[in-house]
Design an enzyme around this catalytic site. Structure first.
Site, PDB file in Angstrom:
ATOM      1  N   THR A  88       1.512  -4.868   4.155  1.00  0.00           N
ATOM      2  CA  THR A  88       1.869  -4.934   5.833  1.00  0.00           C
ATOM      3  C   THR A  88       1.302  -5.561   6.295  1.00  0.00           C
ATOM      4  O   THR A  88       0.977  -6.635   7.210  1.00  0.00           O
ATOM      5  CB  THR A  88       1.129  -3.279   6.631  1.00  0.00           C
ATOM      6  OG1 THR A  88      -0.843  -3.906   5.851  1.00  0.00           O
ATOM      7  CG2 THR A  88       1.513  -2.391   6.266  1.00  0.00           C
ATOM      8  N   ASP A  89      -0.073  -6.612   5.158  1.00  0.00           N
ATOM      9  CA  ASP A  89       0.255  -8.076   5.341  1.00  0.00           C
ATOM     10  C   ASP A  89       1.156  -8.883   5.872  1.00  0.00           C
ATOM     11  O   ASP A  89       0.625  -9.690   6.955  1.00  0.00           O
ATOM     12  CB  ASP A  89      -1.018  -8.509   4.425  1.00  0.00           C
ATOM     13  CG  ASP A  89      -2.699  -7.597   4.195  1.00  0.00           C
ATOM     14  OD1 ASP A  89      -2.355  -7.461   4.838  1.00  0.00           O
ATOM     15  OD2 ASP A  89      -3.123  -7.491   3.019  1.00  0.00           O
TER      16      ASP A  89
ATOM     17  N   THR B  61       1.358  -1.154  -0.070  1.00  0.00           N
ATOM     18  CA  THR B  61      -0.248  -0.360  -0.094  1.00  0.00           C
ATOM     19  C   THR B  61       0.786   1.130  -0.323  1.00  0.00           C
ATOM     20  O   THR B  61       0.862   2.640  -0.389  1.00  0.00           O
ATOM     21  CB  THR B  61      -1.093  -0.634   1.271  1.00  0.00           C
ATOM     22  OG1 THR B  61      -1.982  -0.995   1.091  1.00  0.00           O
ATOM     23  CG2 THR B  61      -1.258   1.804   1.036  1.00  0.00           C
TER      24      THR B  61
HETATM   25  N1  ASP Z   1      -2.827  -4.687   0.539  1.00  0.00           N
HETATM   26  C1  ASP Z   1      -1.421  -4.454   1.160  1.00  0.00           C
HETATM   27  C2  ASP Z   1      -0.190  -5.086   1.256  1.00  0.00           C
HETATM   28  O1  ASP Z   1       0.331  -5.412   0.537  1.00  0.00           O
HETATM   29  C3  ASP Z   1      -1.251  -4.041   3.153  1.00  0.00           C
HETATM   30  C4  ASP Z   1      -0.959  -2.917   3.429  1.00  0.00           C
HETATM   31  O2  ASP Z   1       0.144  -2.657   2.674  1.00  0.00           O
HETATM   32  O3  ASP Z   1      -1.172  -1.781   3.844  1.00  0.00           O
HETATM   33  O4  ASP Z   1      -0.440  -6.021   1.977  1.00  0.00           O
END
Ligand code: ASP
Length: 315
Positions: free
Chosen positions: A79-80, A7
Protein backbone atom coordinates in the site's frame (compact mmCIF):
# COMPACT_ATOMS: atom_id res chain seq x y z
CA UNK A 1 -3.34 -11.61 -11.37
CA UNK A 2 0.15 -10.20 -11.26
CA UNK A 3 1.71 -10.44 -7.79
CA UNK A 4 4.33 -7.88 -6.75
CA UNK A 5 4.51 -8.40 -2.95
CA UNK A 6 3.48 -6.09 -0.10
CA UNK A 7 1.72 -6.80 3.18
CA UNK A 8 -1.02 -8.75 1.37
CA UNK A 9 1.68 -11.39 0.79
CA UNK A 10 3.29 -10.89 4.21
CA UNK A 11 3.32 -13.31 7.12
CA UNK A 12 3.99 -12.66 10.79
CA UNK A 13 7.01 -14.98 10.59
CA UNK A 14 8.55 -12.59 8.04
CA UNK A 15 8.03 -14.87 5.02
CA UNK A 16 6.11 -13.87 1.88
CA UNK A 17 3.35 -15.85 0.18
CA UNK A 18 3.45 -16.34 -3.57
CA UNK A 19 0.56 -14.97 -5.61
CA UNK A 20 -0.62 -18.56 -6.14
CA UNK A 21 -0.72 -19.13 -2.36
CA UNK A 22 -2.71 -15.92 -1.82
CA UNK A 23 -5.30 -17.07 -4.36
CA UNK A 24 -5.42 -20.65 -3.03
CA UNK A 25 -6.36 -19.34 0.43
CA UNK A 26 -9.63 -17.82 -0.92
CA UNK A 27 -11.87 -20.65 -2.23
CA UNK A 28 -14.70 -18.15 -2.95
CA UNK A 29 -12.65 -16.73 -5.84
CA UNK A 30 -13.50 -19.73 -8.00
CA UNK A 31 -17.17 -18.63 -7.98
CA UNK A 32 -16.20 -15.29 -9.52
CA UNK A 33 -13.40 -15.85 -12.00
CA UNK A 34 -10.84 -18.25 -13.38
CA UNK A 35 -7.57 -16.72 -12.22
CA UNK A 36 -4.13 -17.22 -13.69
CA UNK A 37 -1.30 -15.97 -11.52
CA UNK A 38 1.98 -14.46 -12.55
CA UNK A 39 4.76 -13.84 -10.00
CA UNK A 40 6.25 -10.47 -10.96
CA UNK A 41 8.23 -9.63 -7.80
CA UNK A 42 8.03 -10.23 -4.09
CA UNK A 43 8.98 -6.89 -2.54
CA UNK A 44 7.55 -4.41 -0.10
CA UNK A 45 6.30 -1.46 -2.12
CA UNK A 46 8.89 0.88 -0.63
CA UNK A 47 11.31 -1.03 -2.91
CA UNK A 48 9.25 -0.48 -6.07
CA UNK A 49 11.13 1.64 -8.65
CA UNK A 50 10.40 3.28 -12.02
CA UNK A 51 12.03 0.25 -13.60
CA UNK A 52 9.30 -1.95 -12.02
CA UNK A 53 6.64 0.47 -13.38
CA UNK A 54 7.98 0.24 -16.92
CA UNK A 55 8.20 -3.55 -16.87
CA UNK A 56 4.81 -3.97 -15.20
CA UNK A 57 3.08 -1.63 -17.65
CA UNK A 58 4.62 -3.37 -20.67
CA UNK A 59 3.69 -6.78 -19.25
CA UNK A 60 0.06 -5.73 -18.69
CA UNK A 61 -0.20 -4.41 -22.26
CA UNK A 62 1.32 -7.64 -23.55
CA UNK A 63 -1.08 -9.86 -21.58
CA UNK A 64 -4.13 -7.89 -22.78
CA UNK A 65 -2.88 -7.97 -26.37
CA UNK A 66 -2.36 -11.73 -26.22
CA UNK A 67 -5.83 -12.56 -24.87
CA UNK A 68 -8.91 -10.80 -26.20
CA UNK A 69 -11.13 -12.79 -23.80
CA UNK A 70 -9.31 -11.73 -20.64
CA UNK A 71 -11.78 -9.82 -18.44
CA UNK A 72 -9.24 -7.76 -16.51
CA UNK A 73 -5.98 -7.76 -14.58
CA UNK A 74 -5.46 -7.64 -10.82
CA UNK A 75 -2.17 -6.35 -9.45
CA UNK A 76 -1.40 -7.20 -5.82
CA UNK A 77 0.92 -4.54 -4.36
CA UNK A 78 2.04 -2.99 -1.09
CA UNK A 79 0.00 0.00 0.00
CA UNK A 80 2.92 2.40 0.59
CA UNK A 81 3.52 3.25 -3.07
CA UNK A 82 0.40 1.70 -4.56
CA UNK A 83 -0.94 5.10 -5.60
CA UNK A 84 2.23 5.83 -7.57
CA UNK A 85 2.26 2.52 -9.44
CA UNK A 86 -1.49 2.89 -10.00
CA UNK A 87 -1.12 6.39 -11.52
CA UNK A 88 1.78 5.27 -13.72
CA UNK A 89 -0.35 2.39 -15.05
CA UNK A 90 -3.36 4.74 -15.38
CA UNK A 91 -1.30 6.84 -17.83
CA UNK A 92 0.47 4.04 -19.70
CA UNK A 93 -1.73 0.94 -19.97
CA UNK A 94 -3.42 0.95 -23.38
CA UNK A 95 -6.76 -0.70 -22.72
CA UNK A 96 -10.28 0.04 -21.61
CA UNK A 97 -10.44 -3.26 -19.71
CA UNK A 98 -10.12 -3.01 -15.91
CA UNK A 99 -6.78 -3.02 -14.13
CA UNK A 100 -7.46 -3.32 -10.41
CA UNK A 101 -4.83 -2.86 -7.72
CA UNK A 102 -5.33 -4.61 -4.41
CA UNK A 103 -3.33 -4.70 -1.18
CA UNK A 104 -3.90 -4.95 2.53
CA UNK A 105 -2.96 -3.25 5.76
CA UNK A 106 -2.76 -6.44 7.83
CA UNK A 107 -0.60 -9.35 6.80
CA UNK A 108 -1.96 -12.77 5.86
CA UNK A 109 -1.42 -14.28 9.31
CA UNK A 110 -2.87 -11.36 11.30
CA UNK A 111 -6.12 -11.68 13.21
CA UNK A 112 -8.73 -10.23 10.85
CA UNK A 113 -6.40 -10.03 7.87
CA UNK A 114 -7.99 -7.74 5.25
CA UNK A 115 -6.14 -9.15 2.21
CA UNK A 116 -8.57 -11.98 1.34
CA UNK A 117 -11.65 -9.72 1.41
CA UNK A 118 -9.84 -7.02 -0.57
CA UNK A 119 -8.73 -9.50 -3.22
CA UNK A 120 -12.19 -11.02 -3.54
CA UNK A 121 -13.62 -7.48 -3.92
CA UNK A 122 -10.95 -6.57 -6.48
CA UNK A 123 -11.74 -9.63 -8.59
CA UNK A 124 -15.46 -8.90 -8.42
CA UNK A 125 -14.75 -5.36 -9.68
CA UNK A 126 -12.45 -6.65 -12.46
CA UNK A 127 -15.21 -8.86 -13.91
CA UNK A 128 -17.81 -6.08 -13.81
CA UNK A 129 -18.80 -4.63 -17.19
CA UNK A 130 -19.22 -1.16 -15.63
CA UNK A 131 -15.56 -1.09 -14.57
CA UNK A 132 -14.56 -0.75 -18.24
CA UNK A 133 -13.21 2.64 -19.29
CA UNK A 134 -12.69 3.93 -15.72
CA UNK A 135 -8.91 3.60 -15.78
CA UNK A 136 -6.79 1.91 -13.15
CA UNK A 137 -8.72 1.26 -9.96
CA UNK A 138 -7.57 0.77 -6.37
CA UNK A 139 -9.86 -1.50 -4.35
CA UNK A 140 -9.55 -1.75 -0.56
CA UNK A 141 -11.97 -1.76 2.32
CA UNK A 142 -15.02 -2.21 0.03
CA UNK A 143 -14.25 1.03 -1.86
CA UNK A 144 -13.26 1.61 -5.48
CA UNK A 145 -10.89 4.54 -6.04
CA UNK A 146 -9.42 6.12 -9.15
CA UNK A 147 -5.62 5.80 -9.43
CA UNK A 148 -5.47 9.55 -10.00
CA UNK A 149 -7.30 10.67 -6.88
CA UNK A 150 -6.48 8.05 -4.26
CA UNK A 151 -3.97 8.59 -1.46
CA UNK A 152 -2.86 6.56 1.52
CA UNK A 153 -4.02 8.62 4.49
CA UNK A 154 -3.55 6.41 7.54
CA UNK A 155 -0.36 4.64 8.60
CA UNK A 156 -2.15 1.72 10.24
CA UNK A 157 -5.87 1.35 9.66
CA UNK A 158 -7.68 -0.66 7.00
CA UNK A 159 -9.60 2.38 5.72
CA UNK A 160 -6.34 4.03 4.70
CA UNK A 161 -7.20 4.79 1.05
CA UNK A 162 -9.16 7.98 0.51
CA UNK A 163 -9.98 10.13 -2.53
CA UNK A 164 -10.45 13.19 -0.39
CA UNK A 165 -11.41 15.90 -2.79
CA UNK A 166 -13.48 14.03 -5.38
CA UNK A 167 -14.59 10.88 -3.54
CA UNK A 168 -14.47 7.20 -4.41
CA UNK A 169 -15.77 6.02 -7.80
CA UNK A 170 -17.90 3.33 -6.24
CA UNK A 171 -18.34 0.67 -3.60
CA UNK A 172 -18.27 -3.09 -3.33
CA UNK A 173 -21.51 -4.29 -1.77
CA UNK A 174 -22.55 -7.83 -0.87
CA UNK A 175 -25.07 -8.03 -3.71
CA UNK A 176 -23.29 -6.04 -6.43
CA UNK A 177 -20.65 -3.52 -7.46
CA UNK A 178 -21.99 0.05 -7.46
CA UNK A 179 -20.29 2.77 -9.55
CA UNK A 180 -21.37 6.38 -9.08
CA UNK A 181 -18.80 8.36 -11.06
CA UNK A 182 -16.02 8.13 -13.65
CA UNK A 183 -12.67 9.94 -13.81
CA UNK A 184 -12.86 13.26 -15.69
CA UNK A 185 -9.30 13.24 -17.07
CA UNK A 186 -7.56 11.29 -19.85
CA UNK A 187 -6.21 7.84 -18.96
CA UNK A 188 -5.38 4.34 -20.27
CA UNK A 189 -6.61 3.90 -23.86
CA UNK A 190 -7.06 7.70 -24.31
CA UNK A 191 -3.92 8.81 -22.45
CA UNK A 192 -1.44 10.96 -24.37
CA UNK A 193 1.42 9.83 -22.12
CA UNK A 194 2.03 6.25 -23.15
CA UNK A 195 5.43 4.64 -22.76
CA UNK A 196 7.52 5.13 -25.88
CA UNK A 197 8.81 1.83 -27.35
CA UNK A 198 12.43 3.01 -27.20
CA UNK A 199 12.27 4.10 -23.53
CA UNK A 200 14.57 2.05 -21.34
CA UNK A 201 15.03 4.53 -18.50
CA UNK A 202 12.65 7.32 -17.54
CA UNK A 203 13.97 10.88 -17.10
CA UNK A 204 15.12 11.83 -13.60
CA UNK A 205 12.50 14.06 -11.95
CA UNK A 206 12.99 14.41 -8.18
CA UNK A 207 10.52 15.87 -5.70
CA UNK A 208 12.08 18.41 -3.32
CA UNK A 209 10.08 19.41 -0.26
CA UNK A 210 9.96 22.93 1.12
CA UNK A 211 9.89 23.60 4.88
CA UNK A 212 10.05 26.65 7.11
CA UNK A 213 13.46 28.32 6.96
CA UNK A 214 14.59 26.30 3.91
CA UNK A 215 17.86 27.62 2.42
CA UNK A 216 17.22 25.77 -0.92
CA UNK A 217 20.40 23.65 -0.61
CA UNK A 218 18.57 20.47 -1.63
CA UNK A 219 16.78 22.13 -4.53
CA UNK A 220 20.06 23.44 -5.94
CA UNK A 221 21.67 20.01 -5.42
CA UNK A 222 18.85 18.39 -7.41
CA UNK A 223 19.62 20.75 -10.31
CA UNK A 224 23.37 20.13 -10.05
CA UNK A 225 22.77 16.37 -10.10
CA UNK A 226 21.26 16.66 -13.56
CA UNK A 227 17.50 16.50 -12.95
CA UNK A 228 15.50 16.81 -16.20
CA UNK A 229 12.73 18.59 -14.29
CA UNK A 230 12.06 19.22 -10.60
CA UNK A 231 8.85 19.07 -8.61
CA UNK A 232 8.81 21.45 -5.65
CA UNK A 233 6.49 20.32 -2.88
CA UNK A 234 5.72 23.84 -1.74
CA UNK A 235 3.32 25.20 0.88
CA UNK A 236 -0.36 26.08 0.45
CA UNK A 237 -1.25 27.27 -3.06
CA UNK A 238 2.34 26.66 -4.27
CA UNK A 239 3.86 29.37 -2.07
CA UNK A 240 7.51 28.71 -1.13
CA UNK A 241 10.24 29.96 1.20
CA UNK A 242 12.08 33.03 -0.19
CA UNK A 243 15.32 31.11 -0.89
CA UNK A 244 13.42 28.32 -2.63
CA UNK A 245 11.55 30.82 -4.75
CA UNK A 246 14.78 32.47 -5.79
CA UNK A 247 16.39 29.09 -6.58
CA UNK A 248 13.48 27.72 -8.61
CA UNK A 249 13.19 30.94 -10.62
CA UNK A 250 16.88 30.65 -11.54
CA UNK A 251 16.57 26.93 -12.34
CA UNK A 252 13.49 27.44 -14.50
CA UNK A 253 15.01 30.34 -16.40
CA UNK A 254 18.03 28.10 -17.02
CA UNK A 255 15.78 25.71 -18.97
CA UNK A 256 14.96 23.00 -16.40
CA UNK A 257 11.18 22.91 -15.93
CA UNK A 258 10.03 23.35 -12.33
CA UNK A 259 6.58 22.15 -11.31
CA UNK A 260 5.06 23.77 -8.24
CA UNK A 261 2.95 21.44 -6.13
CA UNK A 262 1.68 21.67 -2.60
CA UNK A 263 2.01 19.68 0.59
CA UNK A 264 -1.61 20.59 1.37
CA UNK A 265 -3.78 17.63 0.28
CA UNK A 266 -6.77 19.50 -1.16
CA UNK A 267 -7.36 22.37 -3.60
CA UNK A 268 -5.55 23.23 -6.85
CA UNK A 269 -2.23 24.99 -7.27
CA UNK A 270 -3.07 27.59 -9.92
CA UNK A 271 -0.67 29.33 -12.28
CA UNK A 272 -2.89 32.39 -12.66
CA UNK A 273 -2.75 32.96 -8.90
CA UNK A 274 1.04 32.47 -8.79
CA UNK A 275 1.67 34.87 -11.71
CA UNK A 276 2.30 32.23 -14.44
CA UNK A 277 6.06 32.70 -14.30
CA UNK A 278 8.15 31.54 -17.28
CA UNK A 279 9.51 28.01 -16.99
CA UNK A 280 7.05 27.01 -14.28
CA UNK A 281 4.33 24.39 -14.39
CA UNK A 282 1.55 24.24 -11.79
CA UNK A 283 0.30 20.98 -10.28
CA UNK A 284 -3.41 21.75 -10.16
CA UNK A 285 -4.87 19.02 -7.95
CA UNK A 286 -2.12 16.48 -8.59
CA UNK A 287 -0.04 15.75 -5.49
CA UNK A 288 3.74 16.21 -5.99
CA UNK A 289 4.56 12.48 -6.17
CA UNK A 290 1.98 11.96 -8.95
CA UNK A 291 2.90 15.14 -10.84
CA UNK A 292 6.45 13.77 -10.92
CA UNK A 293 5.25 10.60 -12.67
CA UNK A 294 3.43 12.66 -15.29
CA UNK A 295 6.57 14.72 -15.99
CA UNK A 296 8.73 11.58 -16.23
CA UNK A 297 6.42 10.30 -18.96
CA UNK A 298 5.98 13.65 -20.70
CA UNK A 299 9.75 14.21 -20.88
CA UNK A 300 10.37 11.03 -22.84
CA UNK A 301 10.33 13.56 -25.68
CA UNK A 302 11.21 17.26 -25.65
CA UNK A 303 8.31 19.36 -24.31
CA UNK A 304 8.07 23.04 -23.44
CA UNK A 305 6.35 24.22 -20.27
CA UNK A 306 3.11 25.11 -22.08
CA UNK A 307 2.87 21.51 -23.33
CA UNK A 308 3.73 20.14 -19.86
CA UNK A 309 1.02 22.35 -18.34
CA UNK A 310 -1.52 21.10 -20.90
CA UNK A 311 -0.69 17.49 -20.00
CA UNK A 312 -0.97 18.18 -16.26
CA UNK A 313 -4.32 19.87 -16.79
CA UNK A 314 -5.77 17.05 -18.89
CA UNK A 315 -4.39 13.90 -17.20
N1 ASP B 1 5.02 -2.76 3.69
C1 ASP B 1 3.90 -2.69 2.94
C2 ASP B 1 4.18 -2.25 1.51
O1 ASP B 1 4.69 -3.05 0.79
C3 ASP B 1 2.76 -1.95 3.51
C4 ASP B 1 1.52 -2.51 2.96
O2 ASP B 1 1.50 -3.23 1.99
O3 ASP B 1 0.46 -2.19 3.54
O4 ASP B 1 3.86 -1.15 1.10
Amino acid sequence: MIATGGTIAGQTTGGQLTGAQIVAAIPQLTDVARIEVEEFSRVGSSAITPDHWVRLSRRINEVFDADADLAGIIVTHGTDTMEETAYFLHLTVETSRPVVMVGSMRNSSAVSADGPANLLSGVRVAVTEEAHGRGVLVVLNDEIHSARDVRKMDNNRVDTFVSREWGALGIVDADRIVFRRAPGTLHTALSQLHLMPETTELPDVPVVADFAGNDARLLRAARQNGARAIVVQAFGGGRASPAVREAYTEIASGGVPVLLGSRVPEGRVMGSVRGNEAGLVYAGDLPPHKARILLMLALQRPANTAELQRLVDTH
